[in-house]
Design a protein around this motif. Sequence first.
Motif, PDB file in Angstrom:
ATOM      1  N   ALA A 293       0.835  -1.203   0.000  1.00 12.71           N
ATOM      2  CA  ALA A 293       0.000   0.000   0.000  1.00 12.71           C
ATOM      3  C   ALA A 293       0.870   1.254   0.000  1.00 12.71           C
ATOM      4  CB  ALA A 293      -0.924  -0.002   1.212  1.00 12.71           C
ATOM      5  N   ASP A 294       1.985   1.213   0.737  1.00 13.86           N
ATOM      6  CA  ASP A 294       2.897   2.362   0.767  1.00 13.86           C
ATOM      7  C   ASP A 294       3.460   2.650  -0.619  1.00 13.86           C
ATOM      8  OD1 ASP A 294       2.468   2.573   3.442  1.00 13.86           O
ATOM      9  OD2 ASP A 294       4.400   1.743   4.058  1.00 13.86           O
ATOM     10  N   ILE A 295       3.818   1.591  -1.349  1.00 17.44           N
ATOM     11  CA  ILE A 295       4.362   1.771  -2.696  1.00 17.44           C
ATOM     12  C   ILE A 295       3.306   2.380  -3.618  1.00 17.44           C
ATOM     13  CG2 ILE A 295       5.150   0.518  -4.751  1.00 17.44           C
ATOM     14  CD1 ILE A 295       6.641  -1.370  -2.905  1.00 17.44           C
ATOM     15  N   TYR A 296       2.077   1.899  -3.505  1.00 18.66           N
ATOM     16  CA  TYR A 296       1.001   2.448  -4.335  1.00 18.66           C
ATOM     17  C   TYR A 296       0.813   3.942  -4.065  1.00 18.66           C
ATOM     18  CZ  TYR A 296      -3.666   3.600  -5.953  1.00 18.66           C
ATOM     19  OH  TYR A 296      -4.731   4.225  -6.560  1.00 18.66           O
ATOM     20  N   LEU A 297       0.777   4.326  -2.797  1.00 15.72           N
ATOM     21  CA  LEU A 297       0.577   5.736  -2.446  1.00 15.72           C
ATOM     22  C   LEU A 297       1.757   6.593  -2.905  1.00 15.72           C
ATOM     23  CD1 LEU A 297      -0.930   5.338   1.143  1.00 15.72           C
ATOM     24  CD2 LEU A 297      -2.141   5.914  -0.975  1.00 15.72           C
ATOM     25  N   ARG A 298       2.964   6.036  -2.821  1.00 16.48           N
ATOM     26  CA  ARG A 298       4.150   6.780  -3.260  1.00 16.48           C
ATOM     27  C   ARG A 298       4.115   6.976  -4.776  1.00 16.48           C
ATOM     28  NH1 ARG A 298       8.936   7.399   0.064  1.00 16.48           N
ATOM     29  NH2 ARG A 298      10.148   9.027  -0.967  1.00 16.48           N
ATOM     30  N   TRP A 299       3.722   5.912  -5.488  1.00 18.10           N
ATOM     31  CA  TRP A 299       3.579   6.032  -6.944  1.00 18.10           C
ATOM     32  C   TRP A 299       2.522   7.070  -7.299  1.00 18.10           C
ATOM     33  CZ3 TRP A 299      -1.214   4.825  -9.101  1.00 18.10           C
ATOM     34  CH2 TRP A 299      -1.288   4.988 -10.489  1.00 18.10           C
ATOM     35  N   LYS A 300       1.395   7.016  -6.615  1.00 20.31           N
ATOM     36  CA  LYS A 300       0.287   7.917  -6.917  1.00 20.31           C
ATOM     37  C   LYS A 300       0.682   9.375  -6.728  1.00 20.31           C
ATOM     38  CE  LYS A 300      -4.611   8.620  -5.780  1.00 20.31           C
ATOM     39  NZ  LYS A 300      -5.728   8.146  -4.908  1.00 20.31           N
ATOM     40  N   ALA A 301       1.473   9.647  -5.681  1.00 18.10           N
ATOM     41  CA  ALA A 301       1.844  11.026  -5.373  1.00 18.10           C
ATOM     42  C   ALA A 301       3.010  11.527  -6.219  1.00 18.10           C
ATOM     43  CB  ALA A 301       2.197  11.141  -3.890  1.00 18.10           C
ATOM     44  N   GLU A 302       3.977  10.643  -6.529  1.00 15.83           N
ATOM     45  CA  GLU A 302       5.214  11.113  -7.143  1.00 15.83           C
ATOM     46  C   GLU A 302       5.409  10.702  -8.598  1.00 15.83           C
ATOM     47  OE1 GLU A 302       8.581  10.115  -4.763  1.00 15.83           O
ATOM     48  OE2 GLU A 302       7.640  10.763  -2.884  1.00 15.83           O
ATOM     49  N   LEU A 303       4.887   9.541  -8.986  1.00 12.18           N
ATOM     50  CA  LEU A 303       5.190   9.027 -10.320  1.00 12.18           C
ATOM     51  C   LEU A 303       4.033   9.143 -11.304  1.00 12.18           C
ATOM     52  CD1 LEU A 303       7.253   5.826  -9.437  1.00 12.18           C
ATOM     53  CD2 LEU A 303       8.057   8.154  -9.884  1.00 12.18           C
ATOM     54  N   ARG A 304       2.816   8.980 -10.829  1.00 11.12           N
ATOM     55  CA  ARG A 304       1.678   9.081 -11.743  1.00 11.12           C
ATOM     56  C   ARG A 304       1.624  10.432 -12.456  1.00 11.12           C
ATOM     57  NH1 ARG A 304      -4.546   8.106  -9.962  1.00 11.12           N
ATOM     58  NH2 ARG A 304      -4.132  10.009  -8.767  1.00 11.12           N
ATOM     59  N   PRO A 305       1.916  11.558 -11.763  1.00 10.72           N
ATOM     60  CA  PRO A 305       1.902  12.851 -12.468  1.00 10.72           C
ATOM     61  C   PRO A 305       2.906  12.933 -13.614  1.00 10.72           C
ATOM     62  CG  PRO A 305       1.823  13.191 -10.096  1.00 10.72           C
ATOM     63  CD  PRO A 305       2.130  11.749 -10.311  1.00 10.72           C
ATOM     64  N   HIS A 306       3.894  12.039 -13.624  1.00  5.93           N
ATOM     65  CA  HIS A 306       4.922  12.070 -14.665  1.00  5.93           C
ATOM     66  C   HIS A 306       4.718  10.978 -15.710  1.00  5.93           C
ATOM     67  CE1 HIS A 306       7.241  15.117 -12.539  1.00  5.93           C
ATOM     68  NE2 HIS A 306       7.031  14.432 -11.423  1.00  5.93           N
ATOM     69  N   GLY A 307       3.521  10.391 -15.749  1.00  3.77           N
ATOM     70  CA  GLY A 307       3.189   9.455 -16.816  1.00  3.77           C
ATOM     71  C   GLY A 307       3.436   7.993 -16.532  1.00  3.77           C
ATOM     72  N   PHE A 308       3.882   7.652 -15.336  1.00  3.45           N
ATOM     73  CA  PHE A 308       4.109   6.252 -15.002  1.00  3.45           C
ATOM     74  C   PHE A 308       2.794   5.568 -14.631  1.00  3.45           C
ATOM     75  CE2 PHE A 308       8.252   8.142 -14.196  1.00  3.45           C
ATOM     76  CZ  PHE A 308       9.120   7.194 -14.721  1.00  3.45           C
ATOM     77  N   SER A 309       2.704   4.288 -14.947  1.00  5.81           N
ATOM     78  CA  SER A 309       1.562   3.468 -14.549  1.00  5.81           C
ATOM     79  C   SER A 309       2.031   2.404 -13.564  1.00  5.81           C
ATOM     80  CB  SER A 309       0.925   2.788 -15.764  1.00  5.81           C
ATOM     81  OG  SER A 309       0.430   3.744 -16.675  1.00  5.81           O
ATOM     82  N   LEU A 310       1.085   1.877 -12.809  1.00  2.00           N
ATOM     83  CA  LEU A 310       1.389   0.817 -11.854  1.00  2.00           C
ATOM     84  C   LEU A 310       0.445  -0.346 -12.111  1.00  2.00           C
ATOM     85  CD1 LEU A 310       3.250   0.268  -9.356  1.00  2.00           C
ATOM     86  CD2 LEU A 310       1.255   0.809  -7.945  1.00  2.00           C
ATOM     87  N   GLN A 311       1.007  -1.518 -12.260  1.00  2.00           N
ATOM     88  CA  GLN A 311       0.218  -2.707 -12.563  1.00  2.00           C
ATOM     89  C   GLN A 311       0.455  -3.763 -11.495  1.00  2.00           C
ATOM     90  OE1 GLN A 311       1.394  -4.896 -16.049  1.00  2.00           O
ATOM     91  NE2 GLN A 311      -0.662  -5.683 -16.396  1.00  2.00           N
ATOM     92  N   ALA A 312      -0.603  -4.461 -11.129  1.00  2.00           N
ATOM     93  CA  ALA A 312      -0.495  -5.588 -10.198  1.00  2.00           C
ATOM     94  C   ALA A 312      -0.872  -6.861 -10.939  1.00  2.00           C
ATOM     95  CB  ALA A 312      -1.407  -5.387  -8.993  1.00  2.00           C
ATOM     96  N   ARG A 313      -0.039  -7.900 -10.805  1.00  2.00           N
ATOM     97  CA  ARG A 313      -0.310  -9.175 -11.465  1.00  2.00           C
ATOM     98  C   ARG A 313      -0.002 -10.321 -10.512  1.00  2.00           C
ATOM     99  NH1 ARG A 313       2.678  -6.964 -16.002  1.00  2.00           N
ATOM    100  NH2 ARG A 313       4.391  -8.418 -15.615  1.00  2.00           N
ATOM    101  N   VAL A 314      -0.811 -11.361 -10.601  1.00  2.00           N
ATOM    102  CA  VAL A 314      -0.506 -12.592  -9.880  1.00  2.00           C
ATOM    103  C   VAL A 314       0.591 -13.306 -10.658  1.00  2.00           C
ATOM    104  CG1 VAL A 314      -1.386 -14.781  -9.011  1.00  2.00           C
ATOM    105  CG2 VAL A 314      -2.865 -12.764  -9.019  1.00  2.00           C
ATOM    106  N   VAL A 315       1.691 -13.632  -9.990  1.00  2.00           N
ATOM    107  CA  VAL A 315       2.833 -14.206 -10.701  1.00  2.00           C
ATOM    108  C   VAL A 315       2.933 -15.717 -10.556  1.00  2.00           C
ATOM    109  CG1 VAL A 315       4.154 -12.076 -10.606  1.00  2.00           C
ATOM    110  CG2 VAL A 315       4.367 -13.715  -8.748  1.00  2.00           C
ATOM    111  N   ASP A 316       2.210 -16.300  -9.604  1.00  2.00           N
ATOM    112  CA  ASP A 316       2.160 -17.756  -9.543  1.00  2.00           C
ATOM    113  C   ASP A 316       0.872 -18.200  -8.854  1.00  2.00           C
ATOM    114  OD1 ASP A 316       2.690 -17.198  -6.900  1.00  2.00           O
ATOM    115  OD2 ASP A 316       4.522 -18.381  -6.772  1.00  2.00           O
TER     116      ASP A 316
END
Length: 339
Positions: A293-316
């Motif tokens: 959750a901390d990573i999501y909030l950090r991405w939302k505040a700092e990276l999303r405004p600069h065009g980055f996306s965040l994806q969650a996937r089940v890997v196994d």
Amino acid sequence: MKAADVMTTNIVTVRPEASVRAVAETLLKHGISAVPVVDGEGRPLGVISEGDLMPRNEKAREARRDWWLQILSEGDAVHPDYLQFLKSDHRTAAQIMVSPVLTVDESVSLAEIADMLFENNIKRVPVLRDGRIVGIVSRADLLKTIAGPGHLRGRDPVHDDGSALPMASDKLEALSQKHKAAAPPPHDPAADEVSASAFQALRVEHEQHEEEQRREAKRIADEKHHRQASQMLASHLTDEAWEHMMHNARATAKKGEEEHLLLRFPAELCSDHGRAVNAPDPEWPSTLRGMAADIYLRWKAELRPHGFSLQARVVDFPDGIPGDIGLYLSWGKHDDVAH
């Protein structure tokens, strides 16, 4: 007695930017089965064991699992043949380490350490002084306290009557028993029988043994997942850890990739055990907890405004249910991402 009295001070560590191959070579060179990952000031960021060096690709892991289980058996150092396989692995220590890592202060009692090792099913724990790692206490170090005062660093076996030794806890005694080798079974004359039925019995015995090994491996993996989820739930993303993630993401982009795995974590860390991520449900971010959750909030505040996306996937999908989930930072175009 305290951790400082018995800890091993000749510490081997690796930096978070070290390659997987470099980590494996470190384990092999020093004859150890795990190594702490530390920052530039000696603060622990995580720990890497032999099992963490296993490939993440499902097909590769399945194809090599039985062989590597033999090579990476408990207590053995990394096999030299494994290093050849690691040449193609471009991950870093920061990407494969288990984090956060359990630690103790140098003033913690040995009984408390024994409790921690048993309750968390771990073999060793780093010892800190002012937040920096200064030693490691392992099961073997604790066993020396049971063996007698002559084994303890800094004690005088001639003038010390042992009265200063604390009473060994039940868990310390159990540790001692756990390390005693079991007596070999008596020879069975029937094992020398040469007949089809005898050979068939040997085959069945082998299959039963393999099934027991699979069940035990699953039990250990389940315990590790639960422990890792509990640790990640209680921990928070530090500025330094975030900076390491961004450094690694930049390195991934330089290799021509369009996404980078920021965090791999057990599905237990999601409030719905990964069902929304697997669906996928656009509300999956609301199920994240702890470090994820901390990573999501950090991405939302700092990276999303600069065009980055965040994806969650089940890997196994162990046993057909979500196992681990990955949070991927993307600078390309993907579906089912948080924007």
